[in-house]
Design an enzyme around this catalytic site. Structure first.
Site, PDB file in Angstrom:
ATOM      1  N   GLU A 126       0.831  -1.196   0.119  1.00  0.00           N
ATOM      2  CA  GLU A 126      -0.098   0.031  -0.054  1.00  0.00           C
ATOM      3  C   GLU A 126       1.017   1.221  -0.038  1.00  0.00           C
ATOM      4  O   GLU A 126       1.892   1.315   0.820  1.00  0.00           O
ATOM      5  CB  GLU A 126      -1.033   0.028   1.283  1.00  0.00           C
ATOM      6  CG  GLU A 126      -1.943   1.100   1.371  1.00  0.00           C
ATOM      7  CD  GLU A 126      -2.723   1.274   2.393  1.00  0.00           C
ATOM      8  OE1 GLU A 126      -2.790   0.602   3.248  1.00  0.00           O
ATOM      9  OE2 GLU A 126      -3.774   2.057   2.335  1.00  0.00           O
ATOM     10  N   GLU A 303      -5.687  -3.236  12.656  1.00  0.00           N
ATOM     11  CA  GLU A 303      -5.462  -3.968  11.471  1.00  0.00           C
ATOM     12  C   GLU A 303      -6.260  -5.099  11.038  1.00  0.00           C
ATOM     13  O   GLU A 303      -6.783  -5.499  10.142  1.00  0.00           O
ATOM     14  CB  GLU A 303      -3.563  -4.490  11.570  1.00  0.00           C
ATOM     15  CG  GLU A 303      -2.782  -3.523  11.671  1.00  0.00           C
ATOM     16  CD  GLU A 303      -2.709  -2.279  10.778  1.00  0.00           C
ATOM     17  OE1 GLU A 303      -3.325  -2.333   9.498  1.00  0.00           O
ATOM     18  OE2 GLU A 303      -2.420  -1.165  11.209  1.00  0.00           O
ATOM     19  N   GLU A 325      -9.968   4.139   6.224  1.00  0.00           N
ATOM     20  CA  GLU A 325      -9.007   4.390   7.452  1.00  0.00           C
ATOM     21  C   GLU A 325      -9.932   5.124   8.468  1.00  0.00           C
ATOM     22  O   GLU A 325      -9.681   5.014   9.892  1.00  0.00           O
ATOM     23  CB  GLU A 325      -7.982   5.209   7.142  1.00  0.00           C
ATOM     24  CG  GLU A 325      -6.951   4.523   6.148  1.00  0.00           C
ATOM     25  CD  GLU A 325      -6.391   3.311   6.447  1.00  0.00           C
ATOM     26  OE1 GLU A 325      -6.427   3.108   8.080  1.00  0.00           O
ATOM     27  OE2 GLU A 325      -5.787   2.449   5.976  1.00  0.00           O
TER      28      GLU A 325
HETATM   29  N1  0A1 Z   1      -3.245   0.896   6.058  1.00  0.00           N
HETATM   30  C1  0A1 Z   1      -1.996   0.934   6.948  1.00  0.00           C
HETATM   31  C2  0A1 Z   1      -1.463   2.102   6.655  1.00  0.00           C
HETATM   32  C3  0A1 Z   1      -0.161   2.188   5.880  1.00  0.00           C
HETATM   33  C4  0A1 Z   1       0.144   2.801   4.760  1.00  0.00           C
HETATM   34  C5  0A1 Z   1       1.219   2.785   3.879  1.00  0.00           C
HETATM   35  C6  0A1 Z   1       2.229   2.007   4.397  1.00  0.00           C
HETATM   36  O1  0A1 Z   1       3.358   1.969   3.735  1.00  0.00           O
HETATM   37  C7  0A1 Z   1       3.923   3.244   3.016  1.00  0.00           C
HETATM   38  C8  0A1 Z   1       2.122   1.038   5.366  1.00  0.00           C
HETATM   39  C9  0A1 Z   1       0.889   1.124   6.039  1.00  0.00           C
HETATM   40  C10 0A1 Z   1      -3.061   1.264   8.377  1.00  0.00           C
HETATM   41  O2  0A1 Z   1      -3.822   1.809   8.237  1.00  0.00           O
HETATM   42  O3  0A1 Z   1      -2.474   0.390   9.109  1.00  0.00           O
HETATM   43 ZN    ZN Z   2      -5.654   1.519   8.682  1.00  0.00          ZN
END
Ligand code: 0A1
Ligand code: ZN
Length: 870
Positions: A126, A303, A325
């Site tokens: 991501e 998560e 989110e």
């Molecule tokens: N989706 C994850 C957040 C996340 C976003 C980018 C990343 O790498 C660049 C890593 C994690 C969360 O909301 O926990």
């Molecule tokens: Zn998240």
């Protein structure tokens, strides 16, 4: 699919469904840290509604070794790879594309795609990392089912994990082995993950409410496995809570969590294979503080809960980021509130909102919860998307009530399962379940900036009439000069002279609910009649609306309300308002400090008061929150005022503080019960105050020497270091030596040194950057040193000569070439530079301007342009 326009921005308005979809993806990895070969077999289908659309795949930093279409090697004239995309010529029908590429994990300091973390091979995809693994249509609305084969030497990589369910393993020749995984759920590439290495685990098996047996595993490098138990328990608690509160069951046979020392963010919700920053997994009482334990539980929950809000229902495009989110932060904060103290969870969230999110919303980088354009999506993992997004979901919950909200969530999950959804889909589900029109509510998603409610009161004694006039003010933000009024539920309470609540609802032209008014217009007038005397009004219980309230209280009113209110959040907030008023002199400072002191005395001597709550009341508004409350930020004046108030309050309370510190000694002993944690929190708060009056810091030294765990040890060490106690150096030395092998604990002492509140800390940072502890390739280390300095050391960062800005700017330029997302996060620390009083405003511009010619990554260039835009 969204392509950037001429202006370099991807626009929400340009969205079109993908012209081609990947319906099945078959991948095989020959893993090697220096050169990994990835074979991909993609079943592709054109969208019948877009006949003849060209087939274009994303692919960056890939060396193409072989390519064939429907089993036939492709001639070089049939395709073109421009370094970012692979264009296939003349392909119009469903087909199978096979590619073989080579990638280089060990050199991947960006930590996106496949990379090495110590001896592990890991992925982070991501938002757009998968295109660094193989050619693919790398956008969230392309959701194949997956089969993943991992091959590697067994001695270096005995454990081979991927998304989904394990299908089997077998030995290959030459000391190699293979593992096969299948992910049966349609899943976008950003949720792809693999992890390989000498991992070991803690494990337990649970049965879901649907009767599925699930193996829960938390994996780490062998030496760290004894510290994985708490995280495993948190996984099980999350699984149970989502079943009970949202009726959502887990949907695979295994749920794996892997701890990584090298990780850019907190953690990642990859389908069935969550990869975590080790700091959100590893904990025991000797090495982790109570705050670390709570952080682990809440990130594990976050998560895990993404499995429904994000994975089963995913995003149509990245503009919808807050759909997963904001919703998941709301869900994880409800999880923490249900399991622990709702009031304390709310206080913690509001501190972050007021200190950090409001600043973001009022600074150069302000953007709506759903942005309408972006140049670099990786710059949008912001507090606005996460925390304000969660507040907007909480608003909906407040407006609809738990039962109807739950019905709306059930409908959202049912209607969108296996799909790539939008915020409109989310609102439509809630509108359907509630029968409410949510069109005005939707403006919370499109308008940036923190709303302000300016409330004035009037009392007509002769008529017995009390009126509150509520004006909604929405400040302009970049690109949004004018705004439409929002739907804001305003919680309020009136108290009469005897302190009794006045329950009669006001007469007004807005809908009135239980204890609240639903504001929809720029102005509402609320009127009560038949009152014998002017009542006292209290607003925004539970911080139900993420707004600023402006109301002209006297210090005595705030103090009285703090006694009358039963909402613990608001009681805390009223004391914060007293402190803020004293510090910013918006209240009579003497009266406000006196009233605050009396209130704290009551709390400190009340044996029945929850120690954790008292600790929150002792924590005055921090620098960020104060800076957010003034139009022009005079750093030295704000900090000077805060220190003076703390000195005065400590002198007043010294005996109570000592008594409370001693009385809680036993309760603060071992264990992770709420009671023990609360006792430790209050003792650490008392200790920090008491150390102000004690140049030898004897109490802090004693706590350090006799510490029963990391919470006590670090709390004491902070006092020693931050108050320049005579024992600071020896204590630091002892701490360093005791935990020399532990990078997470090393980050803790580095953080203390970086936040020592003094302009000279800048020089200490330069010394650290030349020391063996410095490692710019590890994001945790960068955050511990530079992040802490820039974000949590106002006296150091905002040195009058601009030396703090210079240091951070120089390091941003270095990090830009190593890990652009990490560099960009550091750059965002300048978001409030325009509001700084001179000379700091000029000094910060002088530090930023030369970066224009030095920064090369799109991430940093995008942020810098936004920071400096007129
Ligand atoms: N989706 C994850 C957040 C996340 C976003 C980018 C990343 O790498 C660049 C890593 C994690 C969360 O909301 O926990
Ligand atoms: Zn998240």
């Amino acid at each position: 699919m969204s392509v950037p326009r001429e202006d370099g921005f991807v626009h929400l308005a340009d969205y079109t469904p993908p012209a081609w979809r990947v319906v099945h993806a078959d991948l095989a990895f020959d893993l090697d840290p220096d050169a990994t070969d990835v074979s991909a077999r993609l079943e592709l289908q054109p969208d019948p509604a877009q006949p003849g659309a060209p087939l274009v795949l994303d692919g960056e930093a890939l060396t193409l070794l072989a390519i064939s279409l429907d089993g036939q090697p492709l001639d070089a004239s049939r395709y073109r790879h421009d370094g970012r995309q692979l264009h296939l010529h003349g392909v119009t029908d469903a087909c199978v594309l096979e590619t073989r590429v080579r990638i280089h994990p060990a050199g991947n300091t960006r930590l996106e795609g496949l990379y090495t973390s110590c001896d592990l091979l890991l992925t982070q995809c991501e938002p757009e990392g998968f295109r660094r693994i193989t050619f693919f249509i790398d956008q969230p609305d392309v959701m194949p089912r997956w089969r993943i084969v991992l091959r590697a030497p067994r001695d270096a990589y005995p454990v081979l994990l991927a998304n989904g369910n394990p299908v089997g393993t077998r030995a290959l020749g030459g000391g190699r082995h293979e593992a096969i995984w299948e992910n049966p759920h349609p899943t976008p590439a950003y949720l792809f993950a693999i992890a390989a290495g000498a991992l070991e685990r803690v494990t337990r098996t649970v049965t879901t409410m649907e009767g599925r047996e699930v193996e829960l595993n938390v994996w780490a490098e062998p030496a760290d496995v004894p510290r994985c138990g708490y995280a495993l328990g948190a996984v099980e608690r999350s699984l149970r809570w989502d079943e009970q509160r949202f009726g959502r069951a887990y949907d695979l046979d295994v749920f794996n969590v892997v701890a990584a020392q090298y990780f850019t963010m907190g953690a990642m919700e990859n389908k069935g294979l969550n990869i975590f920053n080790a700091r959100y997994v590893l904990a025991d009482q000797a090495t982790a503080t109570d705050a670390d334990f709570m952080g682990i539980e809440s990130v594990v929950a976050h998560e895990y809960l993404h499995n429904w809000s994000g994975n089963r229902v995913t995003l149509r495009d990245w503009f919808q980021l807050s759909l997963k989110e904001g919703l998941t932060v709301f869900r994880d904060s409800e999880f923490s509130a249900d399991l622990h103290s709702r009031a304390l969870k709310r206080i913690e969230a509001v501190r972050v909102l007021r200190g950090r999110q409001f600043a973001e919303d009022g600074g150069a980088l302000a953007h709506p919860v759903r942005p309408d354009r972006y140049r670099e999506i990786s710059n949008f993992y912001t507090l606005t998307i996460y925390e304000k997004g969660a507040e907007v979901v909480r608003l909906l919950h407040t407006l609809l009530g738990e039962k109807v909200f739950r019905a709306g969530m059930d409908r959202y999950f049912a209607d969108n399962d296996g799909r790539a959804a939008t915020l409109e889909d989310f609102l439509a589900a809630h509108a359907g379940a509630s029968g409410r029109d949510l069109a005005q509510f939707a403006r919370w998603y499109s308008q940036a900036g923190t709303p302000e409610l300016r409330i004035t009161e009037a009392f007509d004694a002769a008529a017995g009439e009390y009126t509150l006039t509520v004006d909604q003010h929405l400040p302009p933000t970049p690109g949004q000069p004018d705004k439409q009024p929002l739907l804001i539920p305003l919680q309020l309470a009136l108290y009469d002279a005897s302190g009794a609540a006045i329950n009669a609802p006001p007469a007004c032209d807005a809908a009135v609910g239980e204890g609240r008014v639903e504001l929809v217009a720029r102005r509402h007038v609320l009127r009560w009649t038949g009152l014998a005397a002017k009542p006292l009004a209290a607003f925004n219980h539970g911080f139900a609306a993420p707004v600023k309230i402006v109301f002209d209280y006297a210090a005595s009113d705030l103090a009285r309300l703090a006694q009358l209110e039963r909402d613990p959040f608001l009681r805390w907030d009223l004391l914060q308002q007293l402190a803020t008023g004293a510090l910013l002199r918006t209240l009579d400072p003497h009266a406000a400090a006196g009233a605050l002191s009396d209130a704290l005395a009551d709390l400190l001597t009340d044996e029945a008061a929850d120690p954790a709550f008292v600790a929150e009341c002792l924590a005055l508004p921090d620098f960020d929150t104060l800076a957010e409350s003034v139009p022009v930020v005079d750093v030295d004046a704000l900090i000077g005022a805060r220190e003076a108030l703390l000195d005065r309050l400590t002198e007043d309370q010294v005996e109570h503080l000592q008594a409370r510190y001693e009385a809680l000694a036993d309760a603060a002993g071992d264990g992770l019960s709420g009671e023990a944690m609360g006792a430790r929190a209050l003792r650490n708060a008392c200790l920090a105050w008491l150390t102000r009056l004690d140049p030898t810091a004897a109490l802090a030294q004693a706590q350090f020497d006799g510490a029963r765990g990391m919470t006590e040890r670090l709390g004491a060490l902070r006092c020693l270091v931050h108050f320049d106690a005579p024992g600071a150096e020896p204590a630091l030395q002892a701490f360093r030596t005791a935990f020399a092998d532990d990078p997470l604990v090393t980050d803790k002492w580095l953080g203390l040194v970086a936040t020592r509140p003094h302009p000279e800390t800048r020089d200490a940072i330069y010394a650290l950057l030349r020391s063996p502890w410095w490692n710019p390739t590890n994001p945790n280390r960068v955050r511990a040193v530079l992040g802490a300095f820039a974000r949590s050391n106002p006296l150091g960062f905002h040195r009058r000569d601009g030396g703090g800005y210079q240091l951070v700017a120089e390091q941003i330029a270095v990090l830009d070439a190593i890990n652009p997302p990490v560099a960009a996060r550091l750059l965002a620390a300048f978001e409030g530079w325009r509001r700084l009083a001179q000379p700091l405003r000029t000094r910060s511009r002088e530090a930023l301007a030369p970066l224009e010619g030095r920064l090369v990554s799109p991430d940093c260039r995008d942020l810098l342009q936004r920071l400096l835009a007129p």
